[in-house]
Design a protein around this motif. Structure first.
Motif, PDB file in Angstrom:
ATOM      1  N   CYS A   1     -10.170  -6.014   0.859  1.00  0.00           N
ATOM      2  CA  CYS A   1     -10.487  -5.936   2.293  1.00  0.00           C
ATOM      3  C   CYS A   1     -10.680  -7.341   2.852  1.00  0.00           C
ATOM      4  CB  CYS A   1     -11.764  -5.122   2.484  1.00  0.00           C
ATOM      5  SG  CYS A   1     -12.317  -5.076   4.185  1.00  0.00           S
TER       6      CYS A   1
ATOM      7  N   ARG B   1      -1.176 -12.080   6.115  1.00  0.00           N
ATOM      8  CA  ARG B   1      -2.476 -12.169   5.432  1.00  0.00           C
ATOM      9  C   ARG B   1      -2.923 -13.641   5.432  1.00  0.00           C
ATOM     10  NH1 ARG B   1      -6.438  -8.670   2.523  1.00  0.00           N
ATOM     11  NH2 ARG B   1      -7.722 -10.253   1.625  1.00  0.00           N
TER      12      ARG B   1
ATOM     13  N   PHE C   1      -8.825  -3.812  12.986  1.00  0.00           N
ATOM     14  CA  PHE C   1     -10.183  -4.371  12.891  1.00  0.00           C
ATOM     15  C   PHE C   1     -11.173  -3.418  13.566  1.00  0.00           C
ATOM     16  CE2 PHE C   1      -8.688  -9.112  12.773  1.00  0.00           C
ATOM     17  CZ  PHE C   1      -8.089  -8.859  11.546  1.00  0.00           C
TER      18      PHE C   1
ATOM     19  N   HIS D   1       0.830  -1.210   0.000  1.00  0.00           N
ATOM     20  CA  HIS D   1       0.000   0.000   0.000  1.00  0.00           C
ATOM     21  C   HIS D   1       0.868   1.266   0.000  1.00  0.00           C
ATOM     22  CE1 HIS D   1      -3.850  -1.989   1.743  1.00  0.00           C
ATOM     23  NE2 HIS D   1      -3.999  -1.739   0.468  1.00  0.00           N
TER      24      HIS D   1
ATOM     25  N   LEU E   1      -2.133  -5.230   9.163  1.00  0.00           N
ATOM     26  CA  LEU E   1      -2.132  -5.715   7.776  1.00  0.00           C
ATOM     27  C   LEU E   1      -2.145  -4.587   6.758  1.00  0.00           C
ATOM     28  CD1 LEU E   1      -4.613  -8.693   7.434  1.00  0.00           C
ATOM     29  CD2 LEU E   1      -2.180  -8.674   6.924  1.00  0.00           C
ATOM     30  N   PHE E   2      -2.894  -3.538   7.054  1.00  0.00           N
ATOM     31  CA  PHE E   2      -3.018  -2.445   6.097  1.00  0.00           C
ATOM     32  C   PHE E   2      -1.651  -1.804   5.820  1.00  0.00           C
ATOM     33  CE2 PHE E   2      -4.401   1.439   4.129  1.00  0.00           C
ATOM     34  CZ  PHE E   2      -5.534   1.046   3.435  1.00  0.00           C
TER      35      PHE E   2
ATOM     36  N   ARG F   1      -5.147  -8.115  -2.148  1.00  0.00           N
ATOM     37  CA  ARG F   1      -5.157  -7.152  -1.049  1.00  0.00           C
ATOM     38  C   ARG F   1      -6.558  -6.611  -0.770  1.00  0.00           C
ATOM     39  NH1 ARG F   1       0.292  -4.583   1.181  1.00  0.00           N
ATOM     40  NH2 ARG F   1      -0.748  -4.472   3.194  1.00  0.00           N
TER      41      ARG F   1
ATOM     42  N   TRP G   1       3.661  -8.931   5.033  1.00  0.00           N
ATOM     43  CA  TRP G   1       2.230  -8.833   4.736  1.00  0.00           C
ATOM     44  C   TRP G   1       1.688 -10.184   4.247  1.00  0.00           C
ATOM     45  CZ3 TRP G   1       0.036  -9.687  -0.116  1.00  0.00           C
ATOM     46  CH2 TRP G   1      -1.382  -9.626  -0.105  1.00  0.00           C
TER      47      TRP G   1
ATOM     48  N   ALA H   1     -11.318   0.068  11.352  1.00  0.00           N
ATOM     49  CA  ALA H   1     -11.979  -0.132  10.060  1.00  0.00           C
ATOM     50  C   ALA H   1     -13.414  -0.589  10.284  1.00  0.00           C
ATOM     51  CB  ALA H   1     -11.218  -1.154   9.234  1.00  0.00           C
ATOM     52  N   GLY H   2     -13.595  -1.432  11.284  1.00  0.00           N
ATOM     53  CA  GLY H   2     -14.898  -2.031  11.529  1.00  0.00           C
ATOM     54  C   GLY H   2     -15.926  -1.034  11.996  1.00  0.00           C
TER      55      GLY H   2
ATOM     56  N   PRO I   1     -15.528  -1.113  -4.081  1.00  0.00           N
ATOM     57  CA  PRO I   1     -15.667  -0.514  -2.744  1.00  0.00           C
ATOM     58  C   PRO I   1     -14.783  -1.186  -1.693  1.00  0.00           C
ATOM     59  CG  PRO I   1     -17.652  -1.724  -3.339  1.00  0.00           C
ATOM     60  CD  PRO I   1     -16.794  -1.675  -4.559  1.00  0.00           C
ATOM     61  N   PHE I   2     -14.429  -2.444  -1.926  1.00  0.00           N
ATOM     62  CA  PHE I   2     -13.560  -3.147  -0.975  1.00  0.00           C
ATOM     63  C   PHE I   2     -12.184  -3.431  -1.590  1.00  0.00           C
ATOM     64  CE2 PHE I   2     -17.823  -4.020   0.534  1.00  0.00           C
ATOM     65  CZ  PHE I   2     -17.694  -3.884   1.904  1.00  0.00           C
ATOM     66  N   GLY I   3     -11.855  -2.772  -2.696  1.00  0.00           N
ATOM     67  CA  GLY I   3     -10.612  -3.090  -3.399  1.00  0.00           C
ATOM     68  C   GLY I   3     -10.812  -4.362  -4.206  1.00  0.00           C
TER      69      GLY I   3
ATOM     70  N   ALA J   1     -11.922  -8.273   5.511  1.00  0.00           N
ATOM     71  CA  ALA J   1     -13.157  -8.461   6.279  1.00  0.00           C
ATOM     72  C   ALA J   1     -14.387  -8.126   5.461  1.00  0.00           C
ATOM     73  CB  ALA J   1     -13.113  -7.578   7.517  1.00  0.00           C
TER      74      ALA J   1
ATOM     75  N   ARG K   1      -1.332   1.831  -4.160  1.00  0.00           N
ATOM     76  CA  ARG K   1      -0.336   0.780  -4.314  1.00  0.00           C
ATOM     77  C   ARG K   1       1.027   1.422  -4.560  1.00  0.00           C
ATOM     78  NH1 ARG K   1      -4.176  -1.667  -2.957  1.00  0.00           N
ATOM     79  NH2 ARG K   1      -5.068  -3.576  -3.791  1.00  0.00           N
TER      80      ARG K   1
HETATM   81  C1  HEM Z   1     -18.161  -1.271   4.831  1.00  0.00           C
HETATM   82  C2  HEM Z   1     -17.039  -1.483   5.490  1.00  0.00           C
HETATM   83  C3  HEM Z   1     -15.657  -1.558   4.890  1.00  0.00           C
HETATM   84  C4  HEM Z   1     -15.183  -1.086   3.699  1.00  0.00           C
HETATM   85  C5  HEM Z   1     -15.955  -0.324   2.621  1.00  0.00           C
HETATM   86  C6  HEM Z   1     -13.773  -1.460   3.620  1.00  0.00           C
HETATM   87  C7  HEM Z   1     -12.951  -1.152   2.553  1.00  0.00           C
HETATM   88  C8  HEM Z   1     -11.619  -1.508   2.478  1.00  0.00           C
HETATM   89  C9  HEM Z   1     -10.743  -1.173   1.375  1.00  0.00           C
HETATM   90  C10 HEM Z   1     -11.140  -0.376   0.137  1.00  0.00           C
HETATM   91  C11 HEM Z   1      -9.524  -1.680   1.651  1.00  0.00           C
HETATM   92  C12 HEM Z   1      -8.272  -1.562   0.779  1.00  0.00           C
HETATM   93  C13 HEM Z   1      -8.306  -2.652  -0.268  1.00  0.00           C
HETATM   94  C14 HEM Z   1      -7.234  -2.530  -1.331  1.00  0.00           C
HETATM   95  O1  HEM Z   1      -6.226  -1.853  -1.126  1.00  0.00           O
HETATM   96  O2  HEM Z   1      -7.421  -3.155  -2.418  1.00  0.00           O
HETATM   97  C15 HEM Z   1      -9.611  -2.358   2.931  1.00  0.00           C
HETATM   98  C16 HEM Z   1      -8.571  -3.014   3.527  1.00  0.00           C
HETATM   99  C17 HEM Z   1      -8.657  -3.582   4.777  1.00  0.00           C
HETATM  100  N1  HEM Z   1      -9.785  -3.674   5.572  1.00  0.00           N
HETATM  101 FE1  HEM Z   1     -11.642  -3.042   5.095  1.00  0.00          FE
HETATM  102  N2  HEM Z   1     -13.455  -2.165   4.745  1.00  0.00           N
HETATM  103  C18 HEM Z   1     -14.560  -2.254   5.547  1.00  0.00           C
HETATM  104  C19 HEM Z   1     -14.667  -2.901   6.752  1.00  0.00           C
HETATM  105  C20 HEM Z   1     -13.642  -3.554   7.376  1.00  0.00           C
HETATM  106  C21 HEM Z   1     -13.760  -4.266   8.631  1.00  0.00           C
HETATM  107  C22 HEM Z   1     -15.059  -4.483   9.396  1.00  0.00           C
HETATM  108  C23 HEM Z   1     -12.507  -4.724   8.934  1.00  0.00           C
HETATM  109  C24 HEM Z   1     -12.056  -5.576  10.111  1.00  0.00           C
HETATM  110  C25 HEM Z   1     -12.835  -6.247  10.947  1.00  0.00           C
HETATM  111  C26 HEM Z   1     -11.615  -4.327   7.860  1.00  0.00           C
HETATM  112  C27 HEM Z   1     -10.274  -4.623   7.807  1.00  0.00           C
HETATM  113  C28 HEM Z   1      -9.443  -4.311   6.744  1.00  0.00           C
HETATM  114  C29 HEM Z   1      -8.021  -4.652   6.708  1.00  0.00           C
HETATM  115  C30 HEM Z   1      -7.243  -5.369   7.796  1.00  0.00           C
HETATM  116  C31 HEM Z   1      -7.530  -4.204   5.468  1.00  0.00           C
HETATM  117  C32 HEM Z   1      -6.110  -4.347   4.945  1.00  0.00           C
HETATM  118  C33 HEM Z   1      -6.016  -5.657   4.160  1.00  0.00           C
HETATM  119  C34 HEM Z   1      -4.638  -5.928   3.574  1.00  0.00           C
HETATM  120  O3  HEM Z   1      -3.926  -4.978   3.253  1.00  0.00           O
HETATM  121  O4  HEM Z   1      -4.321  -7.121   3.413  1.00  0.00           O
HETATM  122  N3  HEM Z   1     -12.335  -3.627   6.929  1.00  0.00           N
HETATM  123  N4  HEM Z   1     -10.896  -2.242   3.401  1.00  0.00           N
END
Ligand code: HEM
Length: 526
Positions: free
Chosen positions: A464, A132, A323, A104, A120-121, A462, A128, A326-327, A456-458, A466, A397
């Motif tokens: 999300c 992961r 967690f 990232h 992790l982020f 990588r 990572w 983000a959560g 929306p979640f990537g 969760a 990235r």
């Molecule tokens: C509606 C809720 C959420 C949205 C829209 C969201 C969105 C995202 C996005 C866009 C990324 C980056 C993905 C990428 O770079 O391709 C991400 C990464 C991440 N999210 Fe979420 N997220 C949400 C909820 C959560 C929750 C509830 C958790 C934990 C319980 C969480 C934990 C993480 C973690 C740990 C990463 C990093 C993953 C990595 O780099 O391997 N997220 N999220």
């Protein structure tokens, strides 16, 4: 004489700075990449710094300024960012050639990094990858099913609190923040913080909210870490607000220690952290196809090679922290935007309610994980909410290995920062007809769209971690609300909504008030 010398020294320094910037700002022109003309020192970041627009809106505006190009260049201060908008190239970057774009780019983790930043982020490269793989099994369907009853109990408490409330105009964002805080605190920490019921905002909730606030100090920290990683490292500038991280570190460490020393077990992440530390891995049980997004990185093979990374308490604290943060914010915002769109579109609301009621009836009155899976139209609405109101406007990235984009003459070197304008893609009429219209039918099961146009979640390894946990929580809470209420916007809500320009995310500036009316037999039969 002295004054003249000082003036000359200043003039020389200014000239030197000017020349350096001029050289830096030639970067994209020299490479033949179309770019946004930078302004002295700030590059293209002034609209964000001056808080004229939010970060998400800024990148959306830039996307629209470059309608017919596969990529364009921008400058964050003097740092060049490549923005890739052609979706085939986006797919290369996120999925097919992911091994060139693993990180990232938010700083390097070393022995001085505070525990809460070791998550992790922020993790890069091999660390990572190893982590992961270790943490992915925490989010399987099997684990999720075990957490749903906990979420369900809390959604009942939420409805109970709304019933008790004497307010006519309900700030649903506040209610959903409380709910999400309770869910993530119970699931991630095994803690009962009871935010739904509290009258005065607790320290726990205050700190959770603070984690997402982008004060000027936080903005400067973010800029220094991304633009001058060596300076950030030298001065040990942390990614997150130290007041917040210290507060949660203590709670998390205490919780982990308590759980390790007690015979108590619960279906939550803390228990999984303890198992991970004691056994070195968690089982990836079952073979649910929905879990395939968690297995993208070579699974056990990678894990075996990476056994050498110790699963320290700090690493556990870091994950629990991300967690929590983000959560808490992402899910509560998605719930709020969901109800907002349903309130603006009563006919869509009636269809979504009918879908929820039908699924619950089919399952004998039970609202559980399997019931949620039967709600097709309701789910289309949520997909549209996440397109329309993406939580994170852009994906980041770093190019980790020199790369030439196929079919183009563009080569970039390792270290080059790359941005994917998710909001721009979601708002592009090439992929979404009438993008400004809220239309859940565009997500009907028979409609197809090109890869990497819904982010929306990537996407890719990588994505999300969760994603399904978050979607389940949002679905469960909003479905529960729809069973009991019809939503409308209260006259107290100022329209059009203003977006908070101080936030990294897509937040309304002011509270959004709703009036909730008990759903009648007629509503339910509709
Ligand atoms: C509606 C809720 C959420 C949205 C829209 C969201 C969105 C995202 C996005 C866009 C990324 C980056 C993905 C990428 O770079 O391709 C991400 C990464 C991440 N999210 Fe979420 N997220 C949400 C909820 C959560 C929750 C509830 C958790 C934990 C319980 C969480 C934990 C993480 C973690 C740990 C990463 C990093 C993953 C990595 O780099 O391997 N997220 N999220």
């Amino acid at each position: 004489m002295l004054l003249i010398l000082i003036a000359v020294a200043f003039a020389t320094l200014f000239f030197w700075l000017w020349m350096r910037m001029k050289k830096a700002f030639n970067f994209w022109e020299e490479r033949g990449v179309p770019f946004k003309k930078p302004v002295f020192f700030f590059g293209n970041s002034w609209p964000i710094l001056s808080r004229k627009v939010s970060m998400a809106q800024h990148h959306l505006n830039l996307y629209k300024e470059f309608p017919d190009v596969p990529y364009y260049g921008i400058y964050d201060f003097t740092k060049p960012f490549l923005v890739v908008k052609d979706i085939e190239l986006v797919e290369r970057e996120l999925i097919k050639d992911f091994h060139h774009f693993v990180d990232h780019g938010f700083g390097n983790i070393d022995e001085n990094t505070p525990a809460t930043d070791i998550n992790l982020f922020n993790m890069n490269g091999k660390l990572w990858r190893a982590m992961r793989n270790k943490f992915s099994p925490m989010f399987t369907t099997g684990k999720l099913r075990q957490m749903v009853p906990l979420m369900n109990t809390l959604s009942n408490s939420l409805v109970g609190a709304i019933e008790k409330s004497k307010e006519k105009d309900i700030d649903l964002r506040d209610m959903f923040q409380r709910f999400s805080m309770d869910v993530i605190a119970s699931c991630a920490f095994g803690l009962n913080v009871n935010a739904i019921e509290e009258e005065k905002e607790s320290e726990f909730r205050k700190m959770g909210k603070m984690a997402f606030q982008t004060t000027y100090k936080q903005l400067m920290r973010f800029f220094i870490i991304t633009l001058f990683p060596k300076v950030a490292k030298f001065f040990r500038i942390p990614m997150n607000n130290p007041i917040v991280t210290e507060y949660f570190s203590k709670i998390l460490k205490d919780t982990l220690t308590y759980r390790k020393n007690s015979s108590q077990t619960r279906n939550d992440f803390v228990q999984l952290f303890v198992t991970l530390q004691q056994k070195g891995s968690i089982e990836f049980e079952g073979d649910d196809t929905e879990d395939s997004y968690l297995k993208t990185e070579g699974g056990e093979k990678v894990e075996k090679k990476m056994e050498s990374y110790a699963l320290t308490d700090d690493i556990m604290v870091g994950q629990a922290f991300i967690f929590l943060v983000a959560g808490f914010e992402g899910t509560s915002l998605a719930m709020m935007w969901f109800c907002y769109e349903l309130a603006l579109h009563p006919e869509i609301q009636a269809r979504a309610r009918a879908d929820v009621v039908r699924a619950v009836k089919n399952r004998g009155g039970v609202l559980d994980y399997d019931t949620l899976k039967e709600m097709t139209y309701f789910d289309q609405c949520l997909q549209e909410v996440n397109r329309f109101h993406s939580f994170i406007g852009s994906l980041f990235r770093i190019c980790t290995k020199d790369y030439t984009f196929p079919g183009t003459s563009l080569s970039i070197k390792a270290g080059q920062s790359v941005l994917i304008p998710a909001n721009g893609i979601h708002d592009d009429p090439a992929y979404y007809e009438e993008p400004d219209k809220f239309n859940p039918d565009r997500f009907a099961p028979d409609v197809t769209r090109p890869n990497c146009t819904y982010l929306p979640f990537g996407d890719g390894p990588r994505v999300c971690i969760a994603m399904r946990f978050a979607l389940t929580e949002v679905r469960l809470c909003v479905a529960r609300m729809l069973l009991d209420y019809t939503f409308a916007l209260s006259p107290k809500t100022k329209l059009p909504l203003e977006i908070d320009t101080t936030s990294f995310t897509n937040l309304p500036k002011n509270p959004v008030y709703f009036t909730l009316t008990k759903a009648t037999e007629v509503d339910i039969a509709a």
